[in-house]
Write a protein that holds these residues in place. Sequence first.
Motif, PDB file in Angstrom:
ATOM      1  N   ARG A   1      -7.576  -2.181  -8.644  1.00 14.15           N
ATOM      2  CA  ARG A   1      -6.250  -2.814  -8.660  1.00 14.15           C
ATOM      3  C   ARG A   1      -5.841  -3.290  -7.270  1.00 14.15           C
ATOM      4  O   ARG A   1      -5.361  -4.414  -7.093  1.00 14.15           O
ATOM      5  CB  ARG A   1      -5.201  -1.831  -9.184  1.00 14.15           C
ATOM      6  N   THR A   2      -6.043  -2.423  -6.291  1.00 14.30           N
ATOM      7  CA  THR A   2      -5.603  -2.739  -4.935  1.00 14.30           C
ATOM      8  C   THR A   2      -6.453  -3.838  -4.322  1.00 14.30           C
ATOM      9  O   THR A   2      -5.944  -4.727  -3.632  1.00 14.30           O
ATOM     10  CB  THR A   2      -5.646  -1.475  -4.056  1.00 14.30           C
ATOM     11  N   LYS A   3      -7.742  -3.791  -4.567  1.00 12.42           N
ATOM     12  CA  LYS A   3      -8.618  -4.830  -4.030  1.00 12.42           C
ATOM     13  C   LYS A   3      -8.274  -6.186  -4.624  1.00 12.42           C
ATOM     14  O   LYS A   3      -8.235  -7.199  -3.916  1.00 12.42           O
ATOM     15  CB  LYS A   3     -10.090  -4.496  -4.281  1.00 12.42           C
TER      16      LYS A   3
ATOM     17  N   TYR B   1      -7.628   2.697  -9.006  1.00 16.20           N
ATOM     18  CA  TYR B   1      -6.803   2.375  -7.838  1.00 16.20           C
ATOM     19  C   TYR B   1      -7.503   1.348  -6.944  1.00 16.20           C
ATOM     20  O   TYR B   1      -6.883   0.368  -6.519  1.00 16.20           O
ATOM     21  CB  TYR B   1      -6.508   3.635  -7.013  1.00 16.20           C
ATOM     22  N   TYR B   2      -8.770   1.574  -6.678  1.00 12.30           N
ATOM     23  CA  TYR B   2      -9.512   0.651  -5.816  1.00 12.30           C
ATOM     24  C   TYR B   2      -9.552  -0.753  -6.409  1.00 12.30           C
ATOM     25  O   TYR B   2      -9.288  -1.748  -5.713  1.00 12.30           O
ATOM     26  CB  TYR B   2     -10.936   1.161  -5.594  1.00 12.30           C
TER      27      TYR B   2
ATOM     28  N   ILE C   1       0.841  -1.209   0.000  1.00  8.86           N
ATOM     29  CA  ILE C   1       0.000   0.000   0.000  1.00  8.86           C
ATOM     30  C   ILE C   1       0.873   1.256   0.000  1.00  8.86           C
ATOM     31  O   ILE C   1       0.615   2.220  -0.734  1.00  8.86           O
ATOM     32  CB  ILE C   1      -0.928   0.022   1.234  1.00  8.86           C
TER      33      ILE C   1
ATOM     34  N   TYR D   1      -3.262   5.772  -2.349  1.00 10.76           N
ATOM     35  CA  TYR D   1      -4.052   5.365  -1.188  1.00 10.76           C
ATOM     36  C   TYR D   1      -4.589   6.584  -0.442  1.00 10.76           C
ATOM     37  O   TYR D   1      -5.749   6.597  -0.011  1.00 10.76           O
ATOM     38  CB  TYR D   1      -3.208   4.510  -0.243  1.00 10.76           C
TER      39      TYR D   1
ATOM     40  N   ASP E   1       2.385   2.949  -3.214  1.00 10.15           N
ATOM     41  CA  ASP E   1       1.599   3.952  -3.945  1.00 10.15           C
ATOM     42  C   ASP E   1       0.876   4.811  -2.906  1.00 10.15           C
ATOM     43  O   ASP E   1      -0.358   4.838  -2.839  1.00 10.15           O
ATOM     44  CB  ASP E   1       0.598   3.268  -4.882  1.00 10.15           C
TER      45      ASP E   1
END
Length: 225
Positions: free
Chosen positions: A88-90, A85-86, A65, A72, A68
């Motif tokens: 990809r991160t999820k 972003y959400y 996290i 975040y 990036d």
Amino acid sequence: MNSSRLLSDDIRKKHTKRQIIMITSLFCIIKLITGLISYNLASNILKEQLVFKCKSVALTVASVIASDSNGYKDFLQTLDMESDYYNRTKELMMNIKSANADQVMYIYTEARVDNDLMMYVIGGEDPSSPAYTAPGVQDTLVAANREAYDRQIPTSGIHFEDTEYGTRLSAYAPIVHKDTGEFLGLVGADITKIQYNKVMNIILFETIAGILIGFIFFGLIVFLF
């Protein structure tokens, strides 16, 4: 004379049998005590191992996290679940959760709302899962994440705690902006009591089986004598 010798032999046999029974009884008591001690030690070791695994996963996710940090930090302001972003991160967190599913039940990031509340930000649960929690959902602080917020250090719980998501033991790692050092929240990783009990039930079965086999084996020795 023969009758005296027979009587003497009978006395010796009875004496020997009593000794065997006493030794067997002592063995059974020792076997039971050592079995209980072994089970208790295994219980503590398993909990420590699971907490260590949770903490390792939390630290790994926090590092990812933080790579990036600006992405975040921006998401914390918008909680835009349609953002790239959400998504990809999820997806990344779901993959990490899947890779550690045997040891870790939940992985998520969170931010403090006030002295007693936090909100979930991004979780590693599939949206179709009953345990899925959308960004912005709030929950009460427990001892471990309260300490992590107050001290901004990795922490872990000592005991399983009852929550609306089950009885959980959690570990937390701080998310720190890689450039500014700003504290952005926590990554949490949980093990549930159900997962813990599954492993402990196997250990309990093995412990009981070992004790019973010992009892049966030495019971046969007494019977044969």
